[in-house]
Design a protein around this motif. Structure first.
Motif, PDB file in Angstrom:
ATOM      1  N   GLY A  75       0.752  -1.134  -0.078  1.00  0.00           N
ATOM      2  CA  GLY A  75      -0.069   0.022   0.004  1.00  0.00           C
ATOM      3  C   GLY A  75       0.680   1.201  -0.065  1.00  0.00           C
ATOM      4  N   ALA A  76       1.917   1.040   0.980  1.00  0.00           N
ATOM      5  CA  ALA A  76       2.758   2.366   0.956  1.00  0.00           C
ATOM      6  C   ALA A  76       3.389   2.557  -0.266  1.00  0.00           C
ATOM      7  N   ILE A  77       3.840   1.827  -1.057  1.00  0.00           N
ATOM      8  CA  ILE A  77       4.470   1.914  -2.338  1.00  0.00           C
ATOM      9  C   ILE A  77       3.635   2.295  -3.548  1.00  0.00           C
ATOM     10  N   TYR A  78       2.539   1.602  -3.458  1.00  0.00           N
ATOM     11  CA  TYR A  78       1.491   2.388  -4.590  1.00  0.00           C
ATOM     12  C   TYR A  78       1.292   3.701  -4.359  1.00  0.00           C
ATOM     13  N   ILE A  79       1.083   4.170  -3.153  1.00  0.00           N
ATOM     14  CA  ILE A  79       0.883   5.548  -2.842  1.00  0.00           C
ATOM     15  C   ILE A  79       2.013   6.446  -3.273  1.00  0.00           C
ATOM     16  N   ALA A  80       3.302   5.848  -2.909  1.00  0.00           N
ATOM     17  CA  ALA A  80       4.415   6.655  -3.315  1.00  0.00           C
ATOM     18  C   ALA A  80       4.778   6.597  -4.728  1.00  0.00           C
ATOM     19  N   GLN A  81       4.489   5.458  -5.475  1.00  0.00           N
ATOM     20  CA  GLN A  81       4.711   5.386  -7.015  1.00  0.00           C
ATOM     21  C   GLN A  81       3.722   6.370  -7.590  1.00  0.00           C
ATOM     22  N   ALA A  82       2.354   6.326  -7.024  1.00  0.00           N
ATOM     23  CA  ALA A  82       1.223   7.530  -7.648  1.00  0.00           C
ATOM     24  C   ALA A  82       1.841   8.910  -7.616  1.00  0.00           C
ATOM     25  N   ASN A  83       2.405   9.012  -6.329  1.00  0.00           N
ATOM     26  CA  ASN A  83       2.919  10.373  -5.866  1.00  0.00           C
ATOM     27  C   ASN A  83       4.074  10.632  -6.842  1.00  0.00           C
ATOM     28  N   ALA A  84       4.901   9.700  -7.050  1.00  0.00           N
ATOM     29  CA  ALA A  84       6.079   9.984  -8.063  1.00  0.00           C
ATOM     30  C   ALA A  84       5.600  10.048  -9.343  1.00  0.00           C
ATOM     31  N   GLY A  85       4.406  10.110  -9.909  1.00  0.00           N
ATOM     32  CA  GLY A  85       3.878  10.244 -11.152  1.00  0.00           C
ATOM     33  C   GLY A  85       3.897   9.115 -11.980  1.00  0.00           C
ATOM     34  N   TYR A  86       3.848   7.741 -11.548  1.00  0.00           N
ATOM     35  CA  TYR A  86       3.731   6.724 -12.509  1.00  0.00           C
ATOM     36  C   TYR A  86       2.245   6.263 -12.715  1.00  0.00           C
ATOM     37  N   TYR A  87       1.314   6.396 -11.886  1.00  0.00           N
ATOM     38  CA  TYR A  87      -0.074   6.258 -12.206  1.00  0.00           C
ATOM     39  C   TYR A  87      -0.951   7.066 -11.320  1.00  0.00           C
ATOM     40  N   ASP A  88      -2.280   6.999 -11.443  1.00  0.00           N
ATOM     41  CA  ASP A  88      -3.360   7.910 -11.034  1.00  0.00           C
ATOM     42  C   ASP A  88      -3.446   7.383  -9.728  1.00  0.00           C
ATOM     43  N   LYS A  89      -3.346   8.302  -8.659  1.00  0.00           N
ATOM     44  CA  LYS A  89      -3.521   7.800  -7.177  1.00  0.00           C
ATOM     45  C   LYS A  89      -5.116   7.448  -7.127  1.00  0.00           C
ATOM     46  N   GLN A  90      -6.085   7.981  -7.744  1.00  0.00           N
ATOM     47  CA  GLN A  90      -7.388   7.638  -7.819  1.00  0.00           C
ATOM     48  C   GLN A  90      -7.599   6.251  -8.134  1.00  0.00           C
ATOM     49  N   GLU A  91      -6.751   5.850  -8.940  1.00  0.00           N
ATOM     50  CA  GLU A  91      -7.036   4.231  -9.493  1.00  0.00           C
ATOM     51  C   GLU A  91      -6.771   3.411  -8.323  1.00  0.00           C
ATOM     52  N   VAL A  92      -5.707   3.833  -7.762  1.00  0.00           N
ATOM     53  CA  VAL A  92      -5.072   3.014  -6.466  1.00  0.00           C
ATOM     54  C   VAL A  92      -6.170   2.963  -5.353  1.00  0.00           C
ATOM     55  N   MET A  93      -6.634   4.273  -4.933  1.00  0.00           N
ATOM     56  CA  MET A  93      -7.677   4.658  -4.181  1.00  0.00           C
ATOM     57  C   MET A  93      -9.115   3.675  -4.331  1.00  0.00           C
ATOM     58  N   ASP A  94      -9.447   3.848  -5.643  1.00  0.00           N
ATOM     59  CA  ASP A  94     -10.638   2.865  -6.033  1.00  0.00           C
ATOM     60  C   ASP A  94     -10.719   1.607  -6.154  1.00  0.00           C
ATOM     61  N   THR A  95      -9.419   0.997  -6.497  1.00  0.00           N
ATOM     62  CA  THR A  95      -9.465  -0.321  -7.009  1.00  0.00           C
ATOM     63  C   THR A  95      -8.652  -1.139  -6.121  1.00  0.00           C
ATOM     64  N   TYR A  96      -7.867  -0.659  -5.175  1.00  0.00           N
ATOM     65  CA  TYR A  96      -7.034  -1.546  -4.300  1.00  0.00           C
ATOM     66  C   TYR A  96      -7.893  -2.746  -3.786  1.00  0.00           C
ATOM     67  N   CYS A  97      -7.216  -3.952  -4.188  1.00  0.00           N
ATOM     68  CA  CYS A  97      -7.578  -5.222  -3.611  1.00  0.00           C
ATOM     69  C   CYS A  97      -9.077  -5.469  -4.183  1.00  0.00           C
ATOM     70  N   ALA A  98      -9.454  -4.984  -4.961  1.00  0.00           N
ATOM     71  CA  ALA A  98     -10.708  -5.290  -5.941  1.00  0.00           C
ATOM     72  C   ALA A  98     -10.269  -6.406  -6.847  1.00  0.00           C
ATOM     73  N   LEU A  99     -11.397  -7.207  -7.357  1.00  0.00           N
ATOM     74  CA  LEU A  99     -11.192  -8.238  -8.515  1.00  0.00           C
ATOM     75  C   LEU A  99     -10.628  -7.502  -9.539  1.00  0.00           C
ATOM     76  N   ASP A 100      -9.537  -8.101 -10.105  1.00  0.00           N
ATOM     77  CA  ASP A 100      -8.978  -7.651 -11.513  1.00  0.00           C
ATOM     78  C   ASP A 100      -8.174  -6.361 -11.249  1.00  0.00           C
ATOM     79  N   SER A 101      -8.101  -5.747 -10.022  1.00  0.00           N
ATOM     80  CA  SER A 101      -7.194  -4.702  -9.809  1.00  0.00           C
ATOM     81  C   SER A 101      -5.757  -4.816 -10.178  1.00  0.00           C
ATOM     82  N   ARG A 102      -5.058  -3.833 -10.724  1.00  0.00           N
ATOM     83  CA  ARG A 102      -3.595  -3.657 -10.596  1.00  0.00           C
ATOM     84  C   ARG A 102      -3.097  -3.687  -9.204  1.00  0.00           C
TER      85      ARG A 102
END
Ligand SMILES: Cc1ncc(C[n+]2csc(CCOP(=O)(O)OP(=O)(O)O)c2C)c(N)n1
Length: 290
Positions: A75-102
């Motif tokens: 979780g901490a790394i997803y947020i850090a990598q989103a903050n670093a610009g690699y992906y949209d943080k909203q996608e992490v927040m919306d899909t974390y641990c959901a079926l088929d989520s990255r």
């Protein structure tokens, strides 16, 4: 060297990351929140201060490599990598641990190329980091390999094989950060499997050992500032003394909060309030975060 303004900026970022983690813990349910909160300052310092990477492309050849050996704290790394610009943080927040989520409970490099390897089965990250650091040295590359391990994780025998190999291979480009929060999944490390004298053990394995308060941004910046050159011969182990659940009164040092979920909005707001209040008080000089 990190100036005061940089350290303050990093502390703000760490507080923001804790708030995001708490929101994830409420929204998605299961998160390894205790260990996420203990490494938040380390992860912030690595991703926003110490490591070299290109926010436009995560596979830039010159990047420092990062391995999360204690993969349950993705979780901490997803947020850090989103903050670093690699992906949209909203996608992490919306899909974390959901079926088929990255963004699964553990990080998977097959769906996220921001991760060098998939982790989650403890005890492998340091061995893999040794291999990556050795390959870099053989190829005359100048990047470093950073790896975060748990202290409970070091009960795995493979960790000690890797600890033995790194100085033998003269891996001055390898930096292991051990999150010494003194708790494993189900209780204190010193009860489950005594690790002390921990620092002395690493020294006996011929590592350069630097002991810091891993929740103190200034000490972390100094430790990373003073790393020996990547083409030197002695690997560095940063023994980061941290608090599991750091920042939340009922989670701190509580094995019941190794993993869990925040069940209601009132508790979430209380937790966020604790983080924001602590940061505000620190800024006003009324209380120390450490
Ligand atoms: C090989 C393996 N065995 C068991 C587990 C289950 N497990 C997940 S987290 C954890 C405790 C790890 O303790 P520590 O490394 O101290 O992590 P932290 O307390 O910092 O979260 C365990 C045993 C696992 N992920 N991998």
């Amino acid at each position: 060297m990190a100036d005061l303004a940089t350290i303050e900026r990093l502390k703000d970022r760490a507080a923001d990351m804790r708030v995001d983690l708490l929101k994830l813990c409420y929204k998605a349910g299961l998160l390894h929140i205790g260990g996420d909160l203990s490494i938040t300052d380390i992860v912030t310092c690595l991703f926003h201060y110490a490591m070299k990477y290109d926010p436009k492309g995560c596979r830039w050849e010159g990047r420092d490599r990062f391995i999360l050996s204690k993969g349950h704290c993705a979780g901490a790394i997803y947020i850090a990598q989103a903050n670093a610009g690699y992906y949209d943080k909203q996608e992490v927040m919306d899909t974390y641990c959901a079926l088929d989520s990255r963004f699964g409970l553990h990080p998977c490099c097959q769906v996220l190329d921001t991760f060098e390897i998939s982790t989650g089965a403890l005890g492998h990250g340091l061995s893999i980091s040794v291999g990556m650091a050795k390959a870099a040295k053989m190829d005359g590359k100048k990047h470093r390999v950073f790896v975060i391990l748990g202290d409970g994780e070091s009960m795995e025998g493979s960790v000690w094989e890797a600890l033995m190999a790194a100085p033998q291979f003269k891996l001055g480009n390898l930096v292991a950060v051990v999150d010494r929060n003194r708790l494993s999944m189900d209780g204190p490390t010193e009860v489950n499997m005594k690790l002390e004298p921990y620092a002395d053990k690493f020294r006996a394995f011929n590592w350069r050992v630097v002991e810091v308060n891993g929740n103190d941004m200034k000490e972390l910046c100094t430790a990373f500032d003073n790393l020996p050159p990547a083409d030197s011969d002695i690997p560095t182990l940063i023994l980061a003394n941290t608090t599991k659940g750091k920042g939340i009164d009922f989670m701190e040092n509580n094995p019941l909060w190794h993993a869990g979920s925040i069940k209601d909005e009132e508790t979430l707001n209380n937790c966020i309030g604790q983080i924001l209040d602590a940061r505000a008080k620190e800024k006003r000089g009324e209380a120390s975060w450490q």
